[in-house]
Design a protein around this motif. Structure first.
Motif, short mmCIF file in Angstrom:
data_model
loop_
_atom_site.label_atom_id
_atom_site.label_comp_id
_atom_site.label_asym_id
_atom_site.label_seq_id
_atom_site.Cartn_x
_atom_site.Cartn_y
_atom_site.Cartn_z
N GLY A 94 0.82 -1.21 0.00
CA GLY A 94 0.00 0.00 0.00
C GLY A 94 0.85 1.25 0.00
O GLY A 94 0.52 2.26 -0.66
N ARG A 99 -2.25 3.35 -1.24
CA ARG A 99 -3.23 2.43 -0.68
C ARG A 99 -4.48 2.31 -1.56
O ARG A 99 -4.98 1.21 -1.80
N VAL A 143 -6.50 -4.67 4.17
CA VAL A 143 -6.59 -3.26 3.82
C VAL A 143 -7.95 -2.70 4.25
O VAL A 143 -8.05 -1.55 4.69
#
Length: 540
Positions: A94, A99, A143
């Motif tokens: 990321g 990201r 994430v």
């Protein structure tokens, strides 16, 4: 700078001419945080369901692709190996690519690979695209967690983790039911095709509402040695855990060699990442007490959780002869209980000591596991209702506060690496749990069968009467005396194995209860947490 982007930071931007201050203002949260939550939970749910839905379709794949059981197992193993290797790298990836870009790209890779999995005409092609799917899917859950933590203000961290938990905990329960329905009515390729519209929607929403963290910083160098050591060590250990029981563990030279490779590679990886200036996995964040204690708790909880999640569908289908759909319907009330309890606990985490919530959850879960240990080969769906409700409530009480306290001390800059490591160790703990449980079930069943067989001697009147009754029954259906007696003995053997298996599962559920009780003393190492997110969390 837009409001949506500005609120991701921990502090308000300092206006020109304003006096400097060393104390940041509290994070307010993203104004679109509930839309972000819907998008990232959708992505995480897609990944979690896909991990469990495929198992239902394996028999159909074997027939359609002409594969053996060992060959078709790579459809699952390939995905797991790829995703487990990617999970601890998600924080670094990321930062390297951004990201938002990495998150959207992972969803696109996962979705595109899903299409090619469904369209695969050979086993090789299916395994290849499952590996690609795992490379994309490994990022979705990790994430998602980091994005949620940053999108919500500290006082709503419990709500964020409750929303995340809906996908992580409820998904595996929905998977077998959904998979059974799809395979029975539409064919196995559609378990992959259904990901396409979901993936497209999730990618569009994340591309629209999710922003890069202002603390994001591109690594100045790539740690190729760290990446190589991670792939070798984790890949070797995960293969051992997936295939060890099938290949009789250390009686196999391959399993022994891979175990040594995994252990040596793991030590080398740890040394490398702690000594290099730009690690791909920042193990240094484990210096936070909340982080390492919470991770240990997560591993213990993961083993206990998988002890039930892995064995229950197998027990219901193999011992009680339920279909995949029937199994899913039995498990569904527990999933609903998990969802409801998470929604409630998400609101309570900031008001009640999380340690108290985890303790209550562990006790409720242990009580449910003990109830499940009382089931027999004659049990019906109703006998599982309240134990599974208790299991669901216990999970909800534990998952949300445990995740919150684990990440509480991490700074915003550390969240991506923290969520990656937390999920990696929990996944690895679950893999160890499944491997250990599969071995224990096999050994307990063999031990119980030997013990029960001692009471079925040739001189036992009850056994002889049972064999005689079954023999006459087979002869009444047209079998000759010799064949009828052989069939009667086969029936006796199956009944013996069934009873031995039930006792083995009972022991596993008792072990699961004990593992959950082990959580409680470990909570003494945890400080009370209110809120989450580095400097804004209150630790007492």
């Amino acid at each position: 700078m837009t409001d949506a982007l500005r609120t991701v930071d921990d502090a308000e931007p300092i206006e020109a001419g304003a006096p400097p201050t060393s104390i940041p203002a509290p994070r307010r949260g993203d104004p679109h945080r509930y839309l972000i939550a819907f998008a990232v939970v959708l992505a995480a749910l897609m990944q979690v369901i896909d991990s469990s839905i495929v198992n239902v379709a394996l028999p159909d794949m074997m027939g359609n692709l002409g594969a053996s059981l060992d060959e078709i197992a790579w459809v699952t193993t390939g995905y797991i190996l790829a995703s487990v290797i990617i999970i601890p790298l998600t924080g670094w990836l990321g930062s390297m690519f951004g990201r938002k870009r990495y998150f959207v790209s992972s969803i696109v890779i996962f979705t595109a690979a899903s299409f090619f999995c469904g369209a695969a005409g050979s086993l090789g092609a299916l395994v290849l695209w499952r590996i690609v799917q795992g490379l994309g899917g490994g990022a979705l859950m990790t994430v998602s967690q980091a994005v949620l933590f940053e999108a919500f203000p500290p006082e709503e961290a419990g709500t964020a983790m409750a929303l995340f938990g809906l996908g992580v905990m409820v998904g595996p329960t929905i998977g077998p039911t959904l998979g059974g329905y799809i395979v029975d009515n539409h064919g196995w390729p559609w378990i992959f095709y259904i990901n396409i519209p979901v993936g497209i929607l999730a990618a569009i929403m994340i591309g629209t509402y999710v922003h890069d963290s202002l603390h994001q910083k591109r690594p100045p160098a790539i740690d190729y040695q760290g990446i190589a050591l991670l792939a070798v060590s984790v890949g070797a250990l995960q293969y051992v855990l997936e295939h060890g029981q099938r290949e009789d563990w250390f009686d196999s030279r391959l399993i022994l060699g891979l175990t040594l490779t995994g252990l040596i590679g793991g030590v080398a990886l740890l040394w490398r990442e702690l000594t290099t200036d730009h690690p791909v996995i920042d193990f240094r964040i484990m210096k936070h007490r909340q982080m390492w204690v919470g991770t240990v708790l997560g591993v213990v909880m993961g083993v206990g959780l998988y002890a039930m999640s892995f064995t229950l569908p197998v027990f219901l289908q193999n011992n009680l002869r339920m279909t995949a759909e029937q199994t899913g319907l039995v498990l569904l009330p527990g999933a609903i209980a998990t969802a409801v309890s998470m929604a409630v606990v998400g609101r309570l985490t900031n008001r009640i000591d999380p340690r108290l919530l985890i303790t209550i959850g562990a006790l409720v879960f242990a009580a449910a596991a003990w109830q499940l240990s009382q089931v027999t080969g004659e049990s019906g769906a109703n006998d599982f209702f309240w134990p599974l409700i208790g299991r669901g409530v216990g999970l909800g009480l534990m998952f949300v506060p445990l995740t919150t306290i684990t990440l509480a001390e991490l700074d915003t800059r550390e969240l991506a690496q923290g969520t990656g490591l937390y999920n990696f160790f929990r996944q690895l703990g679950g893999s160890f749990g499944i491997a250990g449980i599969a071995t224990l079930i096999a050994r307990y069943t063999a031990q119980n069968r030997a013990t029960l067989a001692e009471h079925l001697g040739r001189t036992d009147p009850a056994t002889l009467a049972r064999i005689e009754m079954l023999t006459r029954g087979m002869m009444a259906k047209g079998a000759d005396q010799w064949t009828a007696r052989k069939q009667a003995l086969t029936i006796i053997d199956h009944q013996l194995m069934g009873q031995a298996s039930v006792i083995a599962y009972s022991k596993i559920y008792l072990l699961s209860a004990l593992l959950m009780l082990v959580l409680i003393p470990l909570l003494l190492l945890v400080r009370r947490t209110r809120g989450a997110g580095g400097s804004h969390a209150v630790l007492e």
